[in-house]
Design an enzyme around this catalytic site. Structure first.
Site, PDB file in Angstrom:
ATOM      1  N   LYS A  48       3.366   9.636  -7.076  1.00 28.99           N
ATOM      2  CA  LYS A  48       3.796   8.486  -7.887  1.00 28.99           C
ATOM      3  C   LYS A  48       5.191   8.706  -8.480  1.00 28.99           C
ATOM      4  CE  LYS A  48       0.369   5.783  -7.063  1.00 28.99           C
ATOM      5  NZ  LYS A  48       0.585   4.512  -6.351  1.00 28.99           N
ATOM      6  N   TYR A  59      -1.433  13.355  -6.632  1.00 25.59           N
ATOM      7  CA  TYR A  59      -1.237  11.958  -7.072  1.00 25.59           C
ATOM      8  C   TYR A  59       0.017  11.837  -7.948  1.00 25.59           C
ATOM      9  CZ  TYR A  59      -2.353   7.319  -8.929  1.00 25.59           C
ATOM     10  OH  TYR A  59      -2.300   5.984  -9.280  1.00 25.59           O
TER      11      TYR A  59
END
Ligand SMILES: NC(=O)c1ccc[n+]([C@@H]2O[C@H](COP(=O)([O-])OP(=O)(O)OC[C@H]3O[C@@H](n4cnc5c(N)ncnc54)[C@H](OP(=O)(O)O)[C@@H]3O)[C@@H](O)[C@H]2O)c1
Length: 255
Positions: free
Chosen positions: A164, A160
């Site tokens: 991002k 993640y």
């Protein structure tokens, strides 16, 4: 330019991916309240229809198009429908995302690919699909939703955090390339908001205590608290801003 229309989005056609719930739903409704016709995209037909119906009930225009943003053919089909129906696309909010929590040693190749494909590759695919039309129009606004965890590290989230961070740098590279076409590409990096994505963390007492201590405002954000930033970046008020990431996190990342 009149003040009244500085933040207005009337006659704009906006796409919000991941608009079935959470931050995407709030931004879809908010953009419509600001005057845009909003196309809501996600995989769950009933939920995007709910969002579209809420917008219509508020007296605005909306269209729900089911699509899996990981699939180039779904995105291309959605853009084709939008152009046939409305003839243009002014705003793209790349918001669809997933955030499984897992130890690095337990993350399968499939899980890694799912996260990177949903959170990064799909943003590229959507930008690529709308780009030629924004270039033809001579203007456009692309808003990518990253995360405070695109700048800060978190445990159990190597995929993640990587995805991002990639969104922030994709925003900068695309902004540089498309400024010559009068297309603004910016990013919003939310902190912790009260959505399904953070439900498990909210239920975890130790993590809730950590967030209470870490967030200067002492609470999670509510989905509607991201809407103003989205309207700002979608509107002419931000026309000289590009490649920028605005952090909306109640101060989570300032210390
Ligand atoms: N909530 C937070 O605290 C927070 C913090 C930082 C960043 N963010 C980012 O903000 C964005 C929205 O998060 P959220 O909290 O609103 O999450 P959420 O409530 O879990 O909603 C995620 C949305 O993404 C859609 N989606 C996921 N995979 C998709 C796919 N393959 N194709 C199409 N749509 C897909 C989901 O719809 P379907 O399941 O119907 O497809 C849903 O509409 C994400 O990018 C997230 O990483 C959130």
């Amino acid at each position: 330019m009149s003040k009244q229309f500085f933040f207005g989005l009337s006659e704009k056609i906006a796409i919000v991916t991941g608009g079935s719930k959470g931050l995407g739903r709030a931004m879809a409704v908010g953009l419509a309240d600001a005057g845009a016709t909003v196309v809501v995209i996600s995989r769950t037909k009933s939920l995007i229809e709910d969002t579209a119906n809420e917008i219509i009930d508020r007296g605005h225009c909306a269209l729900a198009i089911p699509a899996d943003v990981k699939k180039p053919e779904d995105i291309e089909n959605a853009v084709k429908i939008i152009l046939e129906k409305f003839g243009r696309v002014d705003v793209l909010i790349n918001n669809a995302g997933i955030a499984p929590m897992n130890r690095t040693t337990d993350i399968s190749i499939k899980e890694w690919d799912d996260v990177l494909d949903t959170n990064v590759k799909s943003y590229f695919l959507s930008a690529k699909a709308v780009g030629p039309h924004m270039i033809r129009q001579g203007e456009g606004k692309i808003i990518n939703i990253s995360s405070a965890l695109g700048k800060m590290a978190s445990n159990m989230a190597v995929h993640y955090c990587t995805s991002k961070a990639g969104v922030i740098q994709m925003t900068r590279a695309l902004a540089l390339e498309w400024a010559r076409f009068n297309i603004n590409v910016n990013c919003i990096a939310p902190g912790f908001f009260n959505t399904d994505m953070t439900a498990m963390q909210q239920q975890d007492e130790a993590h809730s205590r950590f967030l209470q201590a870490k967030i200067p405002f002492k609470r999670l954000g509510q989905p509607e608290e991201i809407v103003g930033t989205a309207i700002f970046l979608a509107s002419s008020a931000s026309r000289y801003i590009t490649g920028e990431t605005i952090v909306v996190d109640g101060g989570y990342s300032i210390w």
